[in-house]
Design a protein around this motif. Structure first.
Motif, mmCIF file in Angstrom:
data_model
loop_
_atom_site.group_PDB
_atom_site.id
_atom_site.type_symbol
_atom_site.label_atom_id
_atom_site.label_comp_id
_atom_site.label_asym_id
_atom_site.label_seq_id
_atom_site.Cartn_x
_atom_site.Cartn_y
_atom_site.Cartn_z
ATOM 1 N N GLY A 1 -1.748 -1.170 -4.210
ATOM 2 C CA GLY A 1 -3.146 -1.081 -3.800
ATOM 3 C C GLY A 1 -3.953 -0.041 -4.545
ATOM 4 O O GLY A 1 -5.174 -0.006 -4.421
ATOM 5 N N SER B 1 -8.624 -3.751 -2.198
ATOM 6 C CA SER B 1 -8.989 -4.936 -1.419
ATOM 7 C C SER B 1 -10.486 -5.196 -1.407
ATOM 8 O O SER B 1 -10.924 -6.349 -1.538
ATOM 9 N N PHE C 1 -9.256 -6.988 -4.939
ATOM 10 C CA PHE C 1 -7.957 -6.529 -5.424
ATOM 11 C C PHE C 1 -7.950 -6.298 -6.932
ATOM 12 O O PHE C 1 -6.992 -6.637 -7.629
ATOM 13 N N GLN D 1 -6.284 -5.307 4.401
ATOM 14 C CA GLN D 1 -6.523 -3.911 4.054
ATOM 15 C C GLN D 1 -5.405 -3.014 4.561
ATOM 16 O O GLN D 1 -4.629 -3.398 5.430
ATOM 17 N N GLU D 2 -5.349 -1.818 4.011
ATOM 18 C CA GLU D 2 -4.305 -0.864 4.420
ATOM 19 C C GLU D 2 -4.478 -0.524 5.887
ATOM 20 O O GLU D 2 -5.584 -0.252 6.362
ATOM 21 N N TYR E 1 0.808 -1.221 0.000
ATOM 22 C CA TYR E 1 0.000 0.000 0.000
ATOM 23 C C TYR E 1 0.847 1.281 0.000
ATOM 24 O O TYR E 1 0.295 2.374 0.134
#
Length: 343
Positions: free
Chosen positions: A78, A83, A87, A341-342, A65
């Protein structure tokens, strides 16, 4: 090893404290472990050579990310692999890279890559750990040199310590960079859809879904093999040559028999990954199915299965049933998994 009652008590206290600090059990930071779904084949990715650890997975996620991987620090992996959309670059027929440059292909989803033996629409990379190098150096994606990325990471205030925690050395190398990204991508396993629950005996199909499943097994399962819903092969599905003169696999092999062949994509998580095909030509499942009903072109190297059939004969009711089944392949828990996820 002998376990005393004090060890047990300490463990219980630790878990109570952890649970009280967390909003729910999903917030507790468990060790990351690759678990093969029971109904999946053995992965091709050699975990013994890049065994999963939490520190390396966390590092891979941070790198995934981080726009530091791009020339002007604006584009991350990302950016195009979102996500919540399995993705993919949802809603974009073609990927958009650095300086908003337009690519020539639709962004492929990232899931169940540990079972792949080659990657991208044309199979131009043969090992998962090496895949990030391609977008990093692609002039319309990240437009950076891997050597420059390594230099930037070594000069960064945070990364040397993170690499030391993960690998025992604060010196960032291309090997440790790519291994971390490989770990993150290998862990992106999608195997908890309704279909998977049915296979595990924890759910049942509706009548329409079951009808669609039977249609799928007779019409689609040759190329989109269960349980991964791809056979990872390269096939020509009867689409015309697009405006980019994209010949797919041929661009890698230079073999005439590979012209217009592209990787068979997985059918998992189609709810989140529109538009479809290598050029993002179709925005709905119905339009994809109608391609096989009405629009197959007898192009060079047309897949023998399609050449023999000419088209797939489905009624409108069949289309509705097949669509209902395909929707059982959507894995909400995968696209909403906070671990991916980030942070």
């Amino acid at each position: 090893m002998k376990i005393s009652k004090w060890n047990v008590l300490a463990t219980i206290i630790f878990l109570i404290v952890a649970c009280n600090k967390a909003d729910n059990l999903e917030d507790i930071d468990y060790e990351m472990t690759f678990i093969k779904p029971a109904h999946f084949p053995e992965p091709i990715y050699k975990l013994a050579y890049n065994s999963i650890s939490k520190a390396q997975f966390d590092l891979g996620r941070k790198l995934f990310y981080d726009p530091i991987l791009s020339r002007n620090n604006t584009i991350s992996c990302g950016s195009c692999h979102i996500s919540q959309n399995a993705f993919t670059h949802h809603g974009h027929d073609l990927s958009h890279g650095i300086d908003d440059q337009l690519g020539t292909r639709n962004t492929m989803p990232i899931m169940n890559l540990a079972w792949g033996n080659s990657f991208f629409w044309d199979g131009g990379v043969l090992h998962l750990d090496l895949t990030p190098a391609a977008p990093i150096e692609n002039p319309v994606e990240m437009d950076e040199k891997l050597s420059n990325v390594i230099a930037k990471l070594n000069a960064n205030k945070d990364y040397p310590a993170l690499f030391k925690k993960a690998y025992g050395s604060s010196v960032v190398t291309s090997i440790t960079l790519l291994k971390s990204l490989g770990q993150f991508m290998a862990m992106l396993v999608s195997a908890n859809s309704k279909y998977d629950q049915v296979i595990a005996g924890k759910a049942t199909f509706t009548t329409q879904e079951l009808t669609g499943y039977n249609i799928f097994k007779t019409q689609c399962n040759t190329c989109h093999k269960e349980p991964l819903f791809t056979d990872y092969s390269y096939r020509n599905n009867g689409q015309a040559l697009n405006v980019f003169n994209d010949y797919g696999r041929y661009d890698i092999t230079n073999l005439e028999e590979d012209k217009l062949k592209f990787k068979v994509p997985s059918l998992r998580n189609l709810k989140y990954t529109a538009p479809y095909m290598h050029d993002g030509k179709f925005y709905t499942l119905e339009s994809v199915i109608n391609h096989y009903r009405f629009q197959i072109r007898d192009t060079q190297n047309l897949d023998p299965i399609l050449k023999e059939k000419g088209r797939i004969d489905l009624s409108e009711e069949d289309v509705a049933s097949l669509t209902a089944f395909l929707n059982t392949l959507n894995d909400e828990s995968f696209v909403n998994d906070k671990h991916f996820q980030e942070q």
